[in-house]
Scaffold this motif. Structure first.
Motif, PDB file in Angstrom:
ATOM      1  N   SER A 132      42.416   1.549  28.320  1.00  0.00           N
ATOM      2  CA  SER A 132      42.751   2.901  28.191  1.00  0.00           C
ATOM      3  C   SER A 132      41.757   3.461  27.514  1.00  0.00           C
ATOM      4  CB  SER A 132      44.052   2.771  27.430  1.00  0.00           C
ATOM      5  OG  SER A 132      43.860   2.480  26.014  1.00  0.00           O
ATOM      6  N   GLU A 133      40.618   3.233  26.980  1.00  0.00           N
ATOM      7  CA  GLU A 133      39.556   4.192  26.392  1.00  0.00           C
ATOM      8  C   GLU A 133      38.396   3.821  26.952  1.00  0.00           C
ATOM      9  OE1 GLU A 133      39.806   4.420  22.169  1.00  0.00           O
ATOM     10  OE2 GLU A 133      42.043   4.462  22.112  1.00  0.00           O
ATOM     11  N   ASN A 134      38.350   3.661  28.267  1.00  0.00           N
ATOM     12  CA  ASN A 134      37.147   3.766  29.118  1.00  0.00           C
ATOM     13  C   ASN A 134      35.809   2.855  28.597  1.00  0.00           C
ATOM     14  OD1 ASN A 134      35.855   4.768  31.075  1.00  0.00           O
ATOM     15  ND2 ASN A 134      34.340   6.066  29.623  1.00  0.00           N
ATOM     16  N   GLN A 135      36.642   1.530  27.917  1.00  0.00           N
ATOM     17  CA  GLN A 135      35.618   0.453  27.628  1.00  0.00           C
ATOM     18  C   GLN A 135      34.920   0.766  26.471  1.00  0.00           C
ATOM     19  OE1 GLN A 135      36.180  -2.572  28.256  1.00  0.00           O
ATOM     20  NE2 GLN A 135      37.767  -2.271  30.258  1.00  0.00           N
ATOM     21  N   GLY A 136      35.749   1.704  25.415  1.00  0.00           N
ATOM     22  CA  GLY A 136      35.051   1.956  24.377  1.00  0.00           C
ATOM     23  C   GLY A 136      33.826   3.356  24.405  1.00  0.00           C
ATOM     24  N   ILE A 137      33.533   3.626  25.851  1.00  0.00           N
ATOM     25  CA  ILE A 137      32.552   4.576  25.662  1.00  0.00           C
ATOM     26  C   ILE A 137      33.382   6.089  25.699  1.00  0.00           C
ATOM     27  CG2 ILE A 137      30.877   5.556  27.574  1.00  0.00           C
ATOM     28  CD1 ILE A 137      30.727   2.523  28.401  1.00  0.00           C
ATOM     29  N   SER A 138      32.936   6.831  24.748  1.00  0.00           N
ATOM     30  CA  SER A 138      33.684   8.186  24.583  1.00  0.00           C
ATOM     31  C   SER A 138      32.716   9.294  25.050  1.00  0.00           C
ATOM     32  CB  SER A 138      33.891   8.293  23.165  1.00  0.00           C
ATOM     33  OG  SER A 138      32.934   8.132  22.398  1.00  0.00           O
ATOM     34  N   ARG A 139      31.567   8.968  25.183  1.00  0.00           N
ATOM     35  CA  ARG A 139      30.532  10.163  25.625  1.00  0.00           C
ATOM     36  C   ARG A 139      29.146  10.093  26.183  1.00  0.00           C
ATOM     37  NH1 ARG A 139      28.585  14.020  20.401  1.00  0.00           N
ATOM     38  NH2 ARG A 139      27.231  15.663  21.657  1.00  0.00           N
ATOM     39  N   PHE A 140      29.023  10.588  27.187  1.00  0.00           N
ATOM     40  CA  PHE A 140      27.701  10.544  27.668  1.00  0.00           C
ATOM     41  C   PHE A 140      27.062  12.052  27.765  1.00  0.00           C
ATOM     42  CE2 PHE A 140      24.839  11.132  31.370  1.00  0.00           C
ATOM     43  CZ  PHE A 140      23.728  10.618  30.949  1.00  0.00           C
ATOM     44  N   GLU A 141      25.627  12.227  27.400  1.00  0.00           N
ATOM     45  CA  GLU A 141      25.121  13.348  27.775  1.00  0.00           C
ATOM     46  C   GLU A 141      23.591  13.215  27.829  1.00  0.00           C
ATOM     47  OE1 GLU A 141      25.719  16.550  25.142  1.00  0.00           O
ATOM     48  OE2 GLU A 141      27.713  15.933  24.311  1.00  0.00           O
ATOM     49  N   ALA A 193      31.181  -1.216  32.776  1.00  0.00           N
ATOM     50  CA  ALA A 193      31.160   0.207  32.243  1.00  0.00           C
ATOM     51  C   ALA A 193      30.123   0.398  31.403  1.00  0.00           C
ATOM     52  CB  ALA A 193      32.452   0.319  31.399  1.00  0.00           C
ATOM     53  N   ILE A 194      29.604  -0.862  30.756  1.00  0.00           N
ATOM     54  CA  ILE A 194      28.476  -0.918  29.989  1.00  0.00           C
ATOM     55  C   ILE A 194      27.311  -0.624  30.720  1.00  0.00           C
ATOM     56  CG2 ILE A 194      26.775  -2.362  28.268  1.00  0.00           C
ATOM     57  CD1 ILE A 194      29.573  -3.582  27.389  1.00  0.00           C
ATOM     58  N   GLY A 195      27.110  -1.116  31.859  1.00  0.00           N
ATOM     59  CA  GLY A 195      26.133  -1.262  32.856  1.00  0.00           C
ATOM     60  C   GLY A 195      26.250   0.384  33.333  1.00  0.00           C
ATOM     61  N   ALA A 196      27.084   0.895  33.600  1.00  0.00           N
ATOM     62  CA  ALA A 196      27.122   2.342  34.370  1.00  0.00           C
ATOM     63  C   ALA A 196      26.590   3.182  33.336  1.00  0.00           C
ATOM     64  CB  ALA A 196      28.812   2.639  34.614  1.00  0.00           C
ATOM     65  N   ALA A 197      27.108   3.071  31.927  1.00  0.00           N
ATOM     66  CA  ALA A 197      26.344   4.043  30.928  1.00  0.00           C
ATOM     67  C   ALA A 197      24.983   3.905  30.790  1.00  0.00           C
ATOM     68  CB  ALA A 197      27.298   3.695  29.575  1.00  0.00           C
ATOM     69  N   MET A 198      24.420   2.569  30.830  1.00  0.00           N
ATOM     70  CA  MET A 198      22.879   2.360  30.850  1.00  0.00           C
ATOM     71  C   MET A 198      22.296   2.580  31.782  1.00  0.00           C
ATOM     72  SD  MET A 198      22.385   1.280  27.548  1.00  0.00           S
ATOM     73  CE  MET A 198      20.829   0.880  27.838  1.00  0.00           C
ATOM     74  N   GLU A 199      22.801   2.712  32.939  1.00  0.00           N
ATOM     75  CA  GLU A 199      22.312   3.286  34.367  1.00  0.00           C
ATOM     76  C   GLU A 199      22.233   4.525  34.426  1.00  0.00           C
ATOM     77  OE1 GLU A 199      20.636   2.366  37.486  1.00  0.00           O
ATOM     78  OE2 GLU A 199      22.138   0.995  37.347  1.00  0.00           O
ATOM     79  N   LEU A 200      22.953   5.617  33.420  1.00  0.00           N
ATOM     80  CA  LEU A 200      22.995   6.993  33.421  1.00  0.00           C
ATOM     81  C   LEU A 200      21.621   7.378  32.500  1.00  0.00           C
ATOM     82  CD1 LEU A 200      26.736   7.939  33.016  1.00  0.00           C
ATOM     83  CD2 LEU A 200      25.124   8.354  35.011  1.00  0.00           C
ATOM     84  N   VAL A 201      21.416   6.536  31.622  1.00  0.00           N
ATOM     85  CA  VAL A 201      20.096   6.874  30.695  1.00  0.00           C
ATOM     86  C   VAL A 201      19.034   6.081  30.964  1.00  0.00           C
ATOM     87  CG1 VAL A 201      21.854   7.135  28.997  1.00  0.00           C
ATOM     88  CG2 VAL A 201      20.858   4.925  29.113  1.00  0.00           C
ATOM     89  N   ALA A 202      18.964   5.319  32.271  1.00  0.00           N
ATOM     90  CA  ALA A 202      17.720   4.563  32.562  1.00  0.00           C
ATOM     91  C   ALA A 202      16.435   5.110  32.699  1.00  0.00           C
ATOM     92  CB  ALA A 202      17.920   3.851  33.865  1.00  0.00           C
ATOM     93  N   LEU A 203      16.422   6.468  33.000  1.00  0.00           N
ATOM     94  CA  LEU A 203      15.228   7.204  32.987  1.00  0.00           C
ATOM     95  C   LEU A 203      14.880   7.963  32.024  1.00  0.00           C
ATOM     96  CD1 LEU A 203      15.509   7.772  37.052  1.00  0.00           C
ATOM     97  CD2 LEU A 203      14.267   6.044  35.686  1.00  0.00           C
TER      98      LEU A 203
END
Length: 300
Positions: free
Chosen positions: A95-104, A127-137
């Motif tokens: 219900s809380e996006n696997q604990g990920i609350s913010r990305f910028e 979800a963890i992988g998706a967050a790390m994909e967004l910051v990969a570069l």
């Protein structure tokens, strides 16, 4: 309906049977029963009773995972329901996006990920992988754990795995009193997103950061893989089970202890001390400015 004496006795029985340090349970039991006999709980109900008993549990033993908790939602009292606590936690994470609350993406190509919980490695891996994909570069990464209240040891190991080159890093061990066994946690061999290597990482902490959030901060700091910026954390290092005492009261019993592979100890009772101590409200700005300086210096 149980009396307060029966509620307290049931909670103490659970602690005596399961607490990770059995040598401390007699003192815990005697301390709380002394307050019970003195009538300190006689006029208390619900959340007030839980608050008072928790204070006395931690008076006897400074373990911040040792608590009596009130919940508005009715609990299943069937003793055969072994995974109720885990199931509820997994539902919370969903219900809380696997604990990920913010990305910028901040100025200077600095990535920012905010976490409220450390997800379970199984259900949270994508979800963890998706967050790390967004910051990969990105050129630097800020991991904001200031509001992170806990989570799963397996998830903490997965988050940490992204910052090491392979599966050869021994992160920590967890000793379980119930089984008498010790489980080793190593970096993962396979991750669903690129590893984040050879770039600076900053971990933000506050006096509220707890348990699983502290695990990530402590481990990355111990290995010199991240700079911790902010405040000393709350200091809860013991994995914990929850047991229903009544339909609305749970007792949390630390049944295991974490031993970091680098330090040989953990953050229980002392918290994770920051490398750069600033008020939590200033931690993001401080880390971002530091990252910009390092990124600029690297480019020149």
């Amino acid at each position: 309906m149980l009396t307060n004496a029966e509620i307290v006795s049931r909670a103490l029985d659970r602690i005596t049977a399961g607490y990770v340090f059995p040598g401390k349970t007699a003192h815990i039991d005697a301390t709380v029963r002394r307050h019970l006999t003195a009538g300190d709980y006689d006029d208390l109900e619900g959340p007030a009773l839980c608050e008072a008993v928790t204070a006395h549990l931690q008076e006897a033993c400074s373990d911040k995972h040792l608590r009596l908790l009130w919940t508005d939602e009715p609990l299943d009292l069937n003793p055969a329901v072994q995974d109720e606590g885990r199931a509820a936690f997994l539902e919370l994470l969903r219900s809380e996006n696997q604990g990920i609350s913010r990305f910028e993406r901040l100025e200077g190509n600095v990535g920012l990920i905010g976490l409220r919980w450390i997800a379970d490695a199984g259900q949270g891996a994508r979800a963890i992988g998706a967050a790390m994909e967004l910051v990969a570069l990105s050129s630097a990464l800020i991991l904001d754990l200031r509001a992170c209240r806990g989570g799963a040891p397996e998830g903490a190991a997965m988050w940490c795995s992204y910052f090491f080159a392979d599966d050869q890093v021994h992160l920590n061990d967890i000793y379980d009193r119930g089984t008498g066994s010790t489980r080793q946690f190593w970096t993962a061999s396979h991750l669903p997103a690129p590893r984040y290597l050879d770039r600076p990482v900053y971990v933000l902490t506050s006096a509220l950061t707890f348990s699983g959030g502290e695990d990530v901060a402590y481990t990355l700091q111990a290995y010199g893989r991240a700079v911790v910026v902010g405040e000393t954390t709350r200091g809860g290092a013991h994995p914990t089970d929850r047991y229903a005492v009544t339909e609305h009261i749970q007792v949390t019993v630390p049944n295991a202890r974490t031993v970091n592979a680098v330090t040989g100890t953990n953050w229980e009772g002392v918290g994770v001390a920051p490398d750069v101590a600033v008020p939590a409200a200033d931690a993001l700005d401080t880390a971002h400015k530091t990252a910009l300086g390092l990124v600029g210096a690297h480019r020149t």
